[in-house]
Every structure is written in C-alpha cells, then in structure tokens.
Scaffold this motif. Structure first.
Motif, PDB file in Angstrom:
ATOM      1  N   UNK A  37       0.782  -1.266   0.123  1.00 52.35           N
ATOM      2  CA  UNK A  37       0.015  -0.106  -0.099  1.00 52.35           C
ATOM      3  C   UNK A  37       1.046   1.229  -0.009  1.00 52.35           C
ATOM      4  N   UNK A  38       0.205   2.402   0.020  1.00 50.73           N
ATOM      5  CA  UNK A  38       0.813   3.671   0.120  1.00 50.73           C
ATOM      6  C   UNK A  38       1.707   3.945   1.509  1.00 50.73           C
ATOM      7  N   UNK A  39       1.138   3.028   2.509  1.00 46.82           N
ATOM      8  CA  UNK A  39       1.771   3.395   3.809  1.00 46.82           C
ATOM      9  C   UNK A  39       3.295   2.511   3.793  1.00 46.82           C
ATOM     10  N   UNK A  40       3.952   2.124   2.568  1.00 46.92           N
ATOM     11  CA  UNK A  40       5.006   1.600   2.478  1.00 46.92           C
ATOM     12  C   UNK A  40       5.182   0.165   2.598  1.00 46.92           C
ATOM     13  N   UNK A  41       6.476  -0.474   2.344  1.00 45.72           N
ATOM     14  CA  UNK A  41       6.653  -1.628   2.190  1.00 45.72           C
ATOM     15  C   UNK A  41       7.114  -2.332   3.615  1.00 45.72           C
ATOM     16  N   UNK A  42       7.591  -1.478   4.487  1.00 45.00           N
ATOM     17  CA  UNK A  42       7.757  -1.659   6.080  1.00 45.00           C
ATOM     18  C   UNK A  42       7.107  -0.735   6.934  1.00 45.00           C
ATOM     19  N   UNK A  43       6.267  -1.209   7.907  1.00 45.55           N
ATOM     20  CA  UNK A  43       5.382  -0.281   8.680  1.00 45.55           C
ATOM     21  C   UNK A  43       5.734  -0.811  10.249  1.00 45.55           C
ATOM     22  N   UNK A  44       5.560   0.072  11.208  1.00 49.32           N
ATOM     23  CA  UNK A  44       5.365  -0.395  12.439  1.00 49.32           C
ATOM     24  C   UNK A  44       3.801  -0.089  12.983  1.00 49.32           C
ATOM     25  N   UNK A  45       3.364  -1.332  13.451  1.00 49.39           N
ATOM     26  CA  UNK A  45       1.897  -1.372  13.956  1.00 49.39           C
ATOM     27  C   UNK A  45       2.048  -1.772  15.294  1.00 49.39           C
ATOM     28  N   UNK A  46       1.175  -0.795  16.131  1.00 46.91           N
ATOM     29  CA  UNK A  46       0.824  -1.223  17.283  1.00 46.91           C
ATOM     30  C   UNK A  46      -0.598  -1.742  17.112  1.00 46.91           C
ATOM     31  N   UNK A  47      -0.557  -2.804  17.394  1.00 43.44           N
ATOM     32  CA  UNK A  47      -1.877  -3.694  16.894  1.00 43.44           C
ATOM     33  C   UNK A  47      -2.668  -3.785  18.312  1.00 43.44           C
ATOM     34  N   UNK A  87       3.941  -4.329  17.522  1.00 44.22           N
ATOM     35  CA  UNK A  87       4.039  -4.066  18.839  1.00 44.22           C
ATOM     36  C   UNK A  87       2.559  -4.234  19.449  1.00 44.22           C
ATOM     37  N   UNK A  88       2.259  -5.243  20.063  1.00 40.30           N
ATOM     38  CA  UNK A  88       1.121  -5.447  20.565  1.00 40.30           C
ATOM     39  C   UNK A  88       0.539  -4.747  21.978  1.00 40.30           C
ATOM     40  N   UNK A  89      -0.593  -3.953  21.792  1.00 40.37           N
ATOM     41  CA  UNK A  89      -0.949  -3.068  22.935  1.00 40.37           C
ATOM     42  C   UNK A  89      -1.469  -3.990  23.939  1.00 40.37           C
ATOM     43  N   UNK A  90      -1.539  -3.637  25.043  1.00 44.01           N
ATOM     44  CA  UNK A  90      -2.015  -4.127  26.290  1.00 44.01           C
ATOM     45  C   UNK A  90      -3.523  -4.280  26.047  1.00 44.01           C
ATOM     46  N   UNK A  91      -4.050  -5.605  26.430  1.00 45.78           N
ATOM     47  CA  UNK A  91      -5.342  -5.928  26.333  1.00 45.78           C
ATOM     48  C   UNK A  91      -6.291  -4.957  26.972  1.00 45.78           C
ATOM     49  N   UNK A  92      -6.018  -4.161  27.716  1.00 44.66           N
ATOM     50  CA  UNK A  92      -7.089  -3.079  28.328  1.00 44.66           C
ATOM     51  C   UNK A  92      -7.177  -1.916  27.467  1.00 44.66           C
ATOM     52  N   UNK A  93      -6.352  -1.864  26.420  1.00 43.77           N
ATOM     53  CA  UNK A  93      -6.439  -0.886  25.706  1.00 43.77           C
ATOM     54  C   UNK A  93      -7.743  -0.703  24.934  1.00 43.77           C
ATOM     55  N   UNK A  94      -8.260   0.547  24.763  1.00 47.42           N
ATOM     56  CA  UNK A  94      -9.449   0.934  23.960  1.00 47.42           C
ATOM     57  C   UNK A  94      -9.131   1.750  22.829  1.00 47.42           C
ATOM     58  N   UNK A  95      -9.893   1.232  21.540  1.00 45.16           N
ATOM     59  CA  UNK A  95      -9.539   1.930  20.455  1.00 45.16           C
ATOM     60  C   UNK A  95      -9.684   3.417  20.341  1.00 45.16           C
TER      61      UNK A  95
END
Length: 236
Positions: free
Chosen positions: A73-83, A225-233
């Motif tokens: 995508x236009x976001x690049x071949x490499x990204x950092x994702x806080x999932x 990087x996986x966000x904590x389970x109690x994270x809210x969108x």
C-alpha cells in the motif's frame, strides 16, 4: 572417593544443563505473542494467530486495509504497527452495545454479557468503516519498521495539564494522528532503571497513556508491537 565426587559433579552439571535447556525451550514456545520472528508478512502473521488478531483480520478485510500489512500500500513496504488485539475490540464493542441499551432505558451491562461470540462479530461487522480505519491507522507508523530499542527514551509528564513529558519523539501516524512515543526502563526490586524496557504511547488529544504488552514481533513487512489487552480503540 575423589573419583566418585568427580562423577557426581559431572552428573549434576549435566542435569543442570538439561534443566536449563528445558526451561529455555518452555519460555520460548512459538505461539501467540511469544513468537518474535515470523517468516512471512505482517498480514500472514495476523492470520496465523487468530486468538489475538482474528478481529483485526476480519475488520481489515472489510475496510480494505489488508494491503497495508502486506507491504503493498501507500503506507510503505515496511511499517510499525501498534496492534489492537481481540480483547480490546471485544471490550469496545460490548461497551458501545451496553451504552446504547442503557440510553434506551434498559440494563445494558446485563444484556451485553449475554452476547455470543457470533453476535459480537455481528457488532464488529456493523462498525463504521471510517471509524474502524482510523482506529487501526492511529496505531501505524508508515514506511518505518521500528524496534523497541530504536525508540527515543523519555519520561512521563508530571504536569497534569500537559500529557507530553520529556525526551521521546512525536510521530505522525498513518491516520494523521500525532502520538508522543517514548521508551523507559522500569524499576526492578525498587531499583530504578534496572527493570525491563517498556514502550509508552501518549495521545495529546485524549490525554491517555497506553503501553505495549509485547514488543518486536518481526515480520517481512514490518514490526508489530501488541498493545495491552485493556487498551481501548478510542484511547488515541
């Protein structure tokens, strides 16, 4: 007597090595968020770990974000994702559902607890596409795959009127949202700076600080990087 002692010492050393090996193998079972290296794209990683990411996959397919995690995508071949994991999505959806019922005079909490997994997925499928896209892209740094150790160290703010502390760095996320992100080595046995390094994300607009539960899940199209389970969108 000396020979017997040597044999005993050798036997104890072998047993100790076996026990250490067993513990190491146990601690690094390649399942879920424990897997630090994945030999495929970020999208393939999400698909292969449904316990944490099935909702992210389902939602991304519907709103057209699959390519972002495949590196096309236009976001690049490499990204950092806080999932955002399934737990966070589920809590958000149940809260929205409960609030709606409560506003209509019902017992929202009680009704939300009765929902089946399939009914929760129905709520996910009804989530507004633009809102869902913003939630996911709020956690994506485009065109960079940044591991924990490459984020700038910082310190939390002590000013209640300003959530941005010292150090760290402000990143513009793929959604356009700006987040102040910093790493910090926590205390161990009450000794400052000797504990594990943590990653913190601060939203100036919501004044919420979130932290990463699992770092440096490396894929061929970036780092998760996986966000904590109690994270809210809505925390960003």
């Amino acid at each position: 007597m000396t020979i017997h002692l040597r044999r005993l010492s050798t036997l104890l050393a072998v047993v100790s090595l076996l026990l250490l090996s067993a513990c190491t193998k146990y601690n690094f079972v390649e399942t879920g968020l424990a897997q630090r290296e994945y030999p495929g794209s970020m999208w393939a990683y999400f698909e292969s770990h449904p316990y944490d990411w099935s909702m992210m996959v389902r939602l991304s397919k519907r709103i057209g974000l699959q390519s972002a995690f495949e590196g096309t995508s236009t976001y690049g071949k490499q990204i950092t994702c806080f999932g955002i994991t399934n737990h966070s999505w589920r809590r958000y959806l149940l809260k929205q559902y409960a609030d709606e019922i409560t506003n209509n005079g019902g017992d929202g909490e009680a009704e939300a607890q009765k929902l089946t997994d399939d009914q929760v997925l129905e709520l996910l499928d009804k989530l507004d596409a633009n809102k869902a896209k913003a939630f996911i892209l709020n956690g994506v740094i485009p065109s960079e795959a940044i591991p924990l150790e490459s984020f700038t160290p910082g310190r939390a703010s002590t000013d209640s009127s300003n959530p941005i502390g010292t150090g760290g760095k402000t990143y513009t996320m793929a959604s356009g949202k700006k987040l102040w992100i910093y790493s910090f080595r926590t205390a161990f046995n009450n000794v400052p700076g000797t504990g594990p390094e943590q990653l913190f994300l601060v939203s100036a607009s919501t004044q919420v600080t979130s932290f990463v539960a699992s770092h440096n899940i490396r894929t061929t199209t970036g780092i998760v990087h996986s966000l904590q389970y109690n994270f809210r969108p809505t925390d960003f």
